[in-house]
Design a protein around this motif. Sequence first.
Motif, PDB file in Angstrom:
ATOM      1  N   GLN A  53      -7.946   8.982 -11.366  1.00 11.12           N
ATOM      2  CA  GLN A  53      -7.318   9.586 -10.200  1.00 11.12           C
ATOM      3  C   GLN A  53      -7.158   8.542  -9.100  1.00 11.12           C
ATOM      4  O   GLN A  53      -8.013   7.675  -8.916  1.00 11.12           O
ATOM      5  N   VAL A  54      -6.041   8.627  -8.391  1.00  5.76           N
ATOM      6  CA  VAL A  54      -5.699   7.661  -7.349  1.00  5.76           C
ATOM      7  C   VAL A  54      -6.683   7.793  -6.187  1.00  5.76           C
ATOM      8  O   VAL A  54      -6.983   8.903  -5.736  1.00  5.76           O
ATOM      9  N   ALA A  55      -7.187   6.648  -5.684  1.00  4.75           N
ATOM     10  CA  ALA A  55      -8.162   6.668  -4.590  1.00  4.75           C
ATOM     11  C   ALA A  55      -7.937   5.482  -3.664  1.00  4.75           C
ATOM     12  O   ALA A  55      -7.403   4.444  -4.068  1.00  4.75           O
ATOM     13  N   CYS A  56      -8.340   5.644  -2.402  1.00  2.28           N
ATOM     14  CA  CYS A  56      -8.281   4.560  -1.420  1.00  2.28           C
ATOM     15  C   CYS A  56      -9.675   3.988  -1.213  1.00  2.28           C
ATOM     16  O   CYS A  56     -10.640   4.738  -1.051  1.00  2.28           O
ATOM     17  N   GLN A  57      -9.765   2.662  -1.197  1.00  3.16           N
ATOM     18  CA  GLN A  57     -11.053   2.000  -1.043  1.00  3.16           C
ATOM     19  C   GLN A  57     -11.114   1.221   0.271  1.00  3.16           C
ATOM     20  O   GLN A  57     -10.090   0.834   0.824  1.00  3.16           O
ATOM     21  N   GLU A  58     -12.341   0.975   0.736  1.00  2.00           N
ATOM     22  CA  GLU A  58     -12.552   0.158   1.934  1.00  2.00           C
ATOM     23  C   GLU A  58     -12.793  -1.294   1.533  1.00  2.00           C
ATOM     24  O   GLU A  58     -13.683  -1.964   2.054  1.00  2.00           O
ATOM     25  N   VAL A  59     -12.004  -1.754   0.579  1.00  3.38           N
ATOM     26  CA  VAL A  59     -12.070  -3.134   0.096  1.00  3.38           C
ATOM     27  C   VAL A  59     -10.650  -3.680   0.103  1.00  3.38           C
ATOM     28  O   VAL A  59      -9.737  -3.048  -0.439  1.00  3.38           O
ATOM     29  N   ALA A  60     -10.450  -4.838   0.713  1.00  2.00           N
ATOM     30  CA  ALA A  60      -9.108  -5.407   0.831  1.00  2.00           C
ATOM     31  C   ALA A  60      -8.750  -6.218  -0.412  1.00  2.00           C
ATOM     32  O   ALA A  60      -9.613  -6.814  -1.062  1.00  2.00           O
ATOM     33  N   TYR A  61      -7.453  -6.226  -0.741  1.00  2.00           N
ATOM     34  CA  TYR A  61      -6.967  -7.107  -1.798  1.00  2.00           C
ATOM     35  C   TYR A  61      -7.104  -8.558  -1.326  1.00  2.00           C
ATOM     36  O   TYR A  61      -6.624  -8.924  -0.252  1.00  2.00           O
ATOM     37  N   GLY A  62      -7.737  -9.379  -2.144  1.00  2.00           N
ATOM     38  CA  GLY A  62      -7.904 -10.781  -1.794  1.00  2.00           C
ATOM     39  C   GLY A  62      -6.987 -11.667  -2.609  1.00  2.00           C
ATOM     40  O   GLY A  62      -6.024 -11.202  -3.228  1.00  2.00           O
ATOM     41  N   GLY A  63      -7.291 -12.951  -2.643  1.00  2.00           N
ATOM     42  CA  GLY A  63      -6.500 -13.892  -3.422  1.00  2.00           C
ATOM     43  C   GLY A  63      -5.065 -13.944  -2.955  1.00  2.00           C
ATOM     44  O   GLY A  63      -4.775 -14.161  -1.782  1.00  2.00           O
ATOM     45  N   HIS A  64      -4.137 -13.700  -3.888  1.00  2.00           N
ATOM     46  CA  HIS A  64      -2.714 -13.709  -3.563  1.00  2.00           C
ATOM     47  C   HIS A  64      -2.212 -12.323  -3.159  1.00  2.00           C
ATOM     48  O   HIS A  64      -1.006 -12.108  -3.046  1.00  2.00           O
ATOM     49  N   ALA A 112     -10.070  10.678   3.160  1.00  2.31           N
ATOM     50  CA  ALA A 112     -11.293   9.984   3.564  1.00  2.31           C
ATOM     51  C   ALA A 112     -11.030   8.872   4.570  1.00  2.31           C
ATOM     52  O   ALA A 112     -11.821   8.658   5.488  1.00  2.31           O
ATOM     53  N   THR A 113      -9.922   8.140   4.404  1.00  3.15           N
ATOM     54  CA  THR A 113      -9.673   6.957   5.230  1.00  3.15           C
ATOM     55  C   THR A 113      -8.572   7.156   6.265  1.00  3.15           C
ATOM     56  O   THR A 113      -8.474   6.366   7.211  1.00  3.15           O
ATOM     57  N   GLY A 114      -7.716   8.156   6.078  1.00  6.33           N
ATOM     58  CA  GLY A 114      -6.574   8.353   6.971  1.00  6.33           C
ATOM     59  C   GLY A 114      -5.402   7.450   6.653  1.00  6.33           C
ATOM     60  O   GLY A 114      -4.340   7.561   7.275  1.00  6.33           O
ATOM     61  N   ARG A 115      -5.556   6.560   5.663  1.00  7.29           N
ATOM     62  CA  ARG A 115      -4.476   5.636   5.321  1.00  7.29           C
ATOM     63  C   ARG A 115      -3.462   6.302   4.392  1.00  7.29           C
ATOM     64  O   ARG A 115      -3.739   7.309   3.762  1.00  7.29           O
ATOM     65  N   TRP A 116      -2.291   5.667   4.299  1.00 10.55           N
ATOM     66  CA  TRP A 116      -1.180   6.207   3.509  1.00 10.55           C
ATOM     67  C   TRP A 116      -1.047   5.470   2.185  1.00 10.55           C
ATOM     68  O   TRP A 116      -1.254   4.257   2.115  1.00 10.55           O
ATOM     69  N   GLY A 137      -2.582   4.409   9.143  1.00 11.42           N
ATOM     70  CA  GLY A 137      -3.539   5.425   9.546  1.00 11.42           C
ATOM     71  C   GLY A 137      -2.849   6.482  10.375  1.00 11.42           C
ATOM     72  O   GLY A 137      -1.616   6.486  10.502  1.00 11.42           O
ATOM     73  N   PRO A 138      -3.604   7.409  10.962  1.00 15.21           N
ATOM     74  CA  PRO A 138      -3.001   8.436  11.811  1.00 15.21           C
ATOM     75  C   PRO A 138      -2.170   7.793  12.924  1.00 15.21           C
ATOM     76  O   PRO A 138      -2.658   6.942  13.661  1.00 15.21           O
ATOM     77  N   GLY A 139      -0.914   8.157  13.008  1.00 17.34           N
ATOM     78  CA  GLY A 139      -0.035   7.583  14.015  1.00 17.34           C
ATOM     79  C   GLY A 139       0.519   6.226  13.652  1.00 17.34           C
ATOM     80  O   GLY A 139       1.269   5.627  14.429  1.00 17.34           O
ATOM     81  N   GLU A 140       0.175   5.711  12.479  1.00 18.32           N
ATOM     82  CA  GLU A 140       0.670   4.402  12.037  1.00 18.32           C
ATOM     83  C   GLU A 140       1.182   4.525  10.608  1.00 18.32           C
ATOM     84  O   GLU A 140       0.435   4.430   9.639  1.00 18.32           O
ATOM     85  N   SER A 141       2.483   4.781  10.489  1.00 19.03           N
ATOM     86  CA  SER A 141       3.112   4.953   9.183  1.00 19.03           C
ATOM     87  C   SER A 141       4.510   4.367   9.238  1.00 19.03           C
ATOM     88  O   SER A 141       5.137   4.324  10.298  1.00 19.03           O
ATOM     89  N   ASP A 142       5.005   3.890   8.099  1.00 18.83           N
ATOM     90  CA  ASP A 142       6.358   3.350   8.064  1.00 18.83           C
ATOM     91  C   ASP A 142       7.065   3.786   6.787  1.00 18.83           C
ATOM     92  O   ASP A 142       6.531   4.559   5.993  1.00 18.83           O
ATOM     93  N   ASP A 143       8.280   3.283   6.597  1.00 20.13           N
ATOM     94  CA  ASP A 143       9.097   3.764   5.487  1.00 20.13           C
ATOM     95  C   ASP A 143       8.625   3.274   4.121  1.00 20.13           C
ATOM     96  O   ASP A 143       9.143   3.717   3.094  1.00 20.13           O
ATOM     97  N   SER A 144       7.628   2.396   4.070  1.00 16.79           N
ATOM     98  CA  SER A 144       7.056   1.986   2.789  1.00 16.79           C
ATOM     99  C   SER A 144       5.937   2.917   2.334  1.00 16.79           C
ATOM    100  O   SER A 144       5.265   2.656   1.337  1.00 16.79           O
ATOM    101  N   ASP A 145       5.733   4.010   3.087  1.00 16.25           N
ATOM    102  CA  ASP A 145       4.769   5.046   2.703  1.00 16.25           C
ATOM    103  C   ASP A 145       5.455   6.236   2.031  1.00 16.25           C
ATOM    104  O   ASP A 145       4.798   7.235   1.738  1.00 16.25           O
ATOM    105  N   VAL A 146       6.755   6.140   1.793  1.00 15.85           N
ATOM    106  CA  VAL A 146       7.536   7.285   1.311  1.00 15.85           C
ATOM    107  C   VAL A 146       7.714   7.216  -0.208  1.00 15.85           C
ATOM    108  O   VAL A 146       8.087   6.175  -0.755  1.00 15.85           O
ATOM    109  N   TRP A 147       7.465   8.356  -0.872  1.00 20.00           N
ATOM    110  CA  TRP A 147       7.589   8.475  -2.327  1.00 20.00           C
ATOM    111  C   TRP A 147       8.450   9.687  -2.669  1.00 20.00           C
ATOM    112  O   TRP A 147       8.337  10.731  -2.034  1.00 20.00           O
TER     113      TRP A 147
END
Length: 233
Positions: A53-64, A112-116, A137-147
């Motif tokens: 199941q799709v989930a959001c984590q509090e870990v950032a993508y690193g490397g490239h 859990a995180t409020g992110r999109w 997050g809440p109040g911070e969304s753009d057109d790359s959040d649309v599916w």
Amino acid sequence: MLARRKRLGLVAVVLVMGALIGEVRCAEKKGGEAAQVTCGSVIALQGNKVGTQVACQEVAYGGHGSGQMACTGVTSVADLSRYFTVKGVQGEECLQGTPVTKGMKIRLQNKATGRWLHSHKFRSMLSKSQEVSCFGGPGESDDSDVWKVTWSGGGKFWSNGDKVNLQHDITGVYLAAMSGQYPQPLTGQREIAGARTKVVETFFSAAEGIYFPPRTHQAPESKEGAPKGHSEL
């Protein structure tokens, strides 16, 4: 300190989820009838092939990667980061209980995180497909959040028994639950990425969640502006 904030955030999610369950309990279906996915519903998205199941984590993508927060596939039913609220796109009001129709564009906000749920033209870490992240997050969304939600056959409205595809509105890739597993600090979690074409990994079902009953209404014209552009593309 970060771990403590995360625990407090999860406690808040538990309380909110409990309150919502009490609020919509009267809308439960009888006889195993499928529930419609509507705006305001809180759902888990499950990949039909891999079962994660799709989930959001509090870990950032690193490397490239982009440096945005990771979106992964999880199997634990205790993981509250797998719940997303179904919302309309900016500039088009989607009132609670509005059914999601075939071809409709939506946004998915992590409870859990409020992110999109987000994607952009970065290469994913494992499959070298397109990266899918959790952004804003809440109040911070753009057109790359649309599916865009699509499916073959079936009815006009998205029900939790349907196998659907979620196509990213800007780049055209399809949300995909991959089999590749991450190393530490995401050990055991699998990749969620964007596939260029429909494949078995791109089919999802709405799993357990809180489904607000559909209702018929005439939405007023929205006064919001158009979605903001996204410079990283």
